[in-house]
Design a protein around this motif. Structure first.
Motif, PDB file in Angstrom:
ATOM      1  N   UNK A   1       0.816  -1.217   0.000  1.00 49.99           N
ATOM      2  CA  UNK A   1       0.000   0.000   0.000  1.00 49.99           C
ATOM      3  C   UNK A   1       0.850   1.269   0.000  1.00 49.99           C
ATOM      4  N   UNK A   2       1.915   1.279   0.828  1.00 50.24           N
ATOM      5  CA  UNK A   2       2.721   2.497   0.959  1.00 50.24           C
ATOM      6  C   UNK A   2       3.343   2.940  -0.345  1.00 50.24           C
TER       7      UNK A   2
ATOM      8  N   UNK B   1       2.189   2.026  -3.420  1.00 45.36           N
ATOM      9  CA  UNK B   1       1.275   1.762  -4.531  1.00 45.36           C
ATOM     10  C   UNK B   1       1.258   2.909  -5.538  1.00 45.36           C
ATOM     11  N   UNK B   2       1.356   4.150  -5.037  1.00 42.33           N
ATOM     12  CA  UNK B   2       1.337   5.307  -5.927  1.00 42.33           C
ATOM     13  C   UNK B   2       2.492   5.261  -6.911  1.00 42.33           C
TER      14      UNK B   2
ATOM     15  N   UNK C   1       2.197   2.431  -9.424  1.00 43.51           N
ATOM     16  CA  UNK C   1       1.239   2.665 -10.499  1.00 43.51           C
ATOM     17  C   UNK C   1       1.915   3.393 -11.660  1.00 43.51           C
TER      18      UNK C   1
ATOM     19  N   UNK D   1       7.565  -8.259  -0.386  1.00 44.18           N
ATOM     20  CA  UNK D   1       6.236  -8.222   0.230  1.00 44.18           C
ATOM     21  C   UNK D   1       5.203  -7.885  -0.829  1.00 44.18           C
TER      22      UNK D   1
ATOM     23  N   UNK E   1       0.874  -7.119  -1.100  1.00 43.49           N
ATOM     24  CA  UNK E   1      -0.453  -7.075  -0.486  1.00 43.49           C
ATOM     25  C   UNK E   1      -1.495  -6.866  -1.585  1.00 43.49           C
ATOM     26  N   UNK E   2      -2.725  -6.579  -1.166  1.00 37.14           N
ATOM     27  CA  UNK E   2      -3.787  -6.451  -2.164  1.00 37.14           C
ATOM     28  C   UNK E   2      -3.488  -5.379  -3.195  1.00 37.14           C
ATOM     29  N   UNK E   3      -2.882  -4.281  -2.745  1.00 36.26           N
ATOM     30  CA  UNK E   3      -2.578  -3.191  -3.667  1.00 36.26           C
ATOM     31  C   UNK E   3      -1.616  -3.682  -4.752  1.00 36.26           C
TER      32      UNK E   3
ATOM     33  N   UNK F   1      -3.215  -6.286  -7.010  1.00 29.60           N
ATOM     34  CA  UNK F   1      -4.124  -5.682  -7.984  1.00 29.60           C
ATOM     35  C   UNK F   1      -3.348  -4.997  -9.098  1.00 29.60           C
ATOM     36  N   UNK F   2      -2.255  -4.298  -8.747  1.00 30.41           N
ATOM     37  CA  UNK F   2      -1.494  -3.595  -9.783  1.00 30.41           C
ATOM     38  C   UNK F   2      -0.857  -4.584 -10.757  1.00 30.41           C
TER      39      UNK F   2
ATOM     40  N   UNK G   1      -3.615  -5.626 -12.939  1.00 32.27           N
ATOM     41  CA  UNK G   1      -3.964  -4.575 -13.885  1.00 32.27           C
ATOM     42  C   UNK G   1      -2.958  -4.543 -15.040  1.00 32.27           C
TER      43      UNK G   1
END
Lengths: 376, 266
Positions: free
Chosen positions: A25-26, A28-29, A32, A57, A59-61, A64-65, A68
């Motif tokens: 998550x941290x 993810x930006x 992307x 590591x 996670x969901x983020x 998902x990426x 995608x």
């Protein structure tokens, strides 16, 4: 933790993407942006492979990426090979494969249409509100008539309790505010009348203004804010917690049990508070006239006796019970309209105060016309 | 991920907490291992929710120590505390969804505060979370008031999972759900725990949940944690309260033996 999340390299028309570090998550930006870059780079190549082996590591983020990226590349006709994905993340990546298959339903916005619809809704709501108030008025008349015929069914204890809350406990704040108001009116009057040398008319002005209009209006507005809002919030939270439904199922009429005692308490309290408030205002005005205007208390009282008649006093006090009725009925209507959410409780409490104050002022205007035409 | 007893993510020692003059917990100690689902049971008022609320810092601690993810809760500064709070998610008993926000906005709320993400990614991840808890995109724009009890719990779980926490605290996750919905929710918790590698601390009254998903059960009584262990230990325990709780008429075992007795009586 490595700072390189995704390395791009092209060899012999093959794009190799080497993923590393924490795909969480941290970051993810950042990730992307890298993924969008990878998609752009993939345009000119024949095949794409994504190596996930060095990822520490996920996670969901991150999952998902990755998904995608795979979907975007597949849609562009370059289905990538995902290699070396550690065993422990197979479930998560598989889960990500299932999601976001249907597009998010768009929130439609039509500025002009919405504005018009909103305006129409307000008009309908106002009509609806007025109807509800009239309805509640009628319902309360029936409940009150029933209680008058069978006085032992009236909840006296509850009424006395509410009388204590909306009447007795409101005295300090009402006295303080009306006292200050009396002081201000007298000070302003003295300041301006002094230029014409008719300071003594300040007493007429204060007397008539306070007893006829300001006293009752100010007290009604304060009671609407203090007690009307409390009624709405109480009835509203009872509605939310199904207490009102519980009363109904036990064969009680919520209007009789909850609303009537509150309404009677308000109708008794408001004239009393108006009287107390008016006295406090006259006292404040007298104090200012004495200390600031140099008018001795004897002269002030004598002038007051001449200037005001019982009519002025009666006009103010007569209006009070009607204003109390309006405040109480609006508060009950709004309280009983509360729906499940806490947001609606807040909205209805605000609406209750705003509507009650508005209607009290309208009522005051109607009374002014009425008393003028009967010569009081 | 299999539970690792040597690596406790939550470690409570001699915890004392209470309201006014009453001590709800007095000397409670408990370890939660990484990757396990721990069920916490106890009589009403025994302090299950109090224990959970004290661990997450909603109630003050009067004595003892709490270590979460290796950090002593009492010694954390504001910044460290906030960083730690990001690593757990809490599902409250009634969902505690923000009633002025839609389902998807509720899930995005923590993301918006803590992460810098593009609108598109935030929407996608929020929908992904909602789908992972078994909802579909049609609930996204609904307000909590328009959702059923089961849906509210699911959205609340999605919100608790929004930042991919390591620990999830669940306060009576299946209360208020019908048995089918409760069983589905249990399954969901188990699946998510395995997929996301979560550690779950669950306060519950639901014996079926305990049987279905919990690796270990902690029993609160007499202001302490009196036993911790797998279901088998609970079923063979001699403690009177544990016996009547797990083997009473409402438990599976109790119902089965009761039925056998009834048959024999005939």
């Amino acid at each position: 933790m490595t700072d390189r999340l995704l390395d791009l390299s092209v060899t012999d028309g093959r794009l190799a993407l080497a993923a590393a570090g924490s795909w969480t998550a941290d970051r993810a930006g950042e990730l992307e942006t890298l993924i969008d870059k990878a998609v752009r780079r993939a345009r000119g190549v024949a095949a794409v492979e994504i190596r996930m082996g060095a990822v520490e590591r996920l996670d969901t983020f991150g999952a998902w990426l990755l998904e995608r990226l795979v979907r975007t590349l597949t849609a562009a006709g370059r289905e990538p090979a995902v290699l070396d994905l550690p065993e422990r993340w197979h479930d998560l990546v598989e889960e990500a494969r299932q999601v976001n298959r249907t597009p998010l339903p768009p929130t439609r916005r039509r500025p002009l249409g919405d504005a018009l619809a909103g305006l129409g809704r307000i008009v309908v709501e106002i009509t609806h509100d007025l109807l509800l108030i009239v309805q509640m008025f009628g319902a309360m008349a029936i409940v009150a008539a029933r209680a008058a015929l069978r006085p032992w069914t009236f909840r006296l204890t509850s009424m006395v309790h509410h009388l204590d809350r909306v009447g007795w406990r409101a005295v300090p704040i009402i006295v303080l505010i009306t006292f200050l108001l009396g002081c201000i009116i007298a000070q302003q009057g003295l300041f301006h009348f002094r230029r014409f040398g008719v300071e003594v008319y300040v007493v007429d002005m204060v007397g008539i203004l306070v007893l006829r209009e300001i006293g009752v209006l100010m007290v009604a507005i304060m009671v609407a804010g203090r007690s009307g809002s409390a009624y709405t919030a109480e009835l509203g939270s009872m509605k939310m917690r199904e207490e009102i439904d519980a009363l109904r199922t036990m064969g009680f009429d919520p209007l009789e049990v909850l609303v009537l005692p509150r309404l009677v308490a308000l109708v008794l309290a408001l004239p009393a508070l108006t009287f107390v408030g008016s006295m406090a205002a006259l006292y404040g005005a007298g104090l200012v006239a004495w200390l600031y205007g140099g008018m001795s208390p004897d002269i002030y009282l004598a002038r007051l006796r001449d200037a005001i008649s019982l009519d002025h006093f009666a006009v103010g006090l007569l209006k009070a019970p009607f204003m109390a009725l309006v405040i109480g009925i609006v508060a009950s209507v709004e309280g009983l309209q509360v729906k499940g959410s806490t947001e609606s409780l807040g909205r209805k409490t605000t609406a209750s105060v705003v509507k009650a104050i508005f209607l009290v002022i309208v009522l005051d205007g109607l009374f002014a016309i009425f008393f003028a035409s009967i010569g009081m | 991920m299999s539970p690792d007893p040597d690596d406790p993510v939550i470690s409570v020692r001699d915890l004392v907490t209470g309201f006014g003059d009453t001590r709800v917990l007095d000397g409670a100690s408990l370890d939660v291992a990484r990757g396990e689902i721990l069920g916490c049971v106890g009589a009403s008022g025994a302090g299950k929710s109090v224990l959970m609320r004290t661990i997450v810092g909603l109630l003050p601690r009067r004595g003892g120590s709490i270590r979460v993810l290796g950090q002593d809760m009492a010694r954390l500064g504001m910044g460290a505390r906030r960083a730690l709070e990001r690593r757990w998610g809490v599902l409250f008993q009634h969902g505690a969804l923000f009633s002025s926000l839609s389902a998807i906005q509720n899930v995005q709320f923590p993301m918006r505060e803590y992460l810098r993400l593009s609108r598109r990614l935030m929407d996608e991840v929020a929908v992904a979370k909602l789908e992972m808890v078994g909802l579909d995109a049609s609930v996204c724009h609904k307000r909590p008031a328009e959702l059923s009890g089961g849906m509210i719990k699911r959205v609340a779980l999605a919100r608790a999972l929004a930042l991919d926490p390591e620990i999830v605290f669940l306060d009576e996750p299946t209360s208020g759900l019908d048995p089918i919905g409760a069983a589905e929710f249990d399954l969901l918790i188990k699946t998510l725990q395995q997929t996301l590698g979560l550690t779950v601390f669950m306060v519950t009254h639901d014996l079926d949940s305990l049987h279905a998903v919990c690796d270990r059960v902690a029993v609160l009584a007499d202001r302490k944690v009196i036993t911790v262990g797998p279901m088998a230990t609970m079923l063979s325990s001699d403690h009177p309260w544990i016996r009547s709780y797990f083997r009473g008429t409402r438990s599976r075992v109790g119902a089965a033996t009761g039925a056998v007795r009834a048959v024999r009586a005939v």
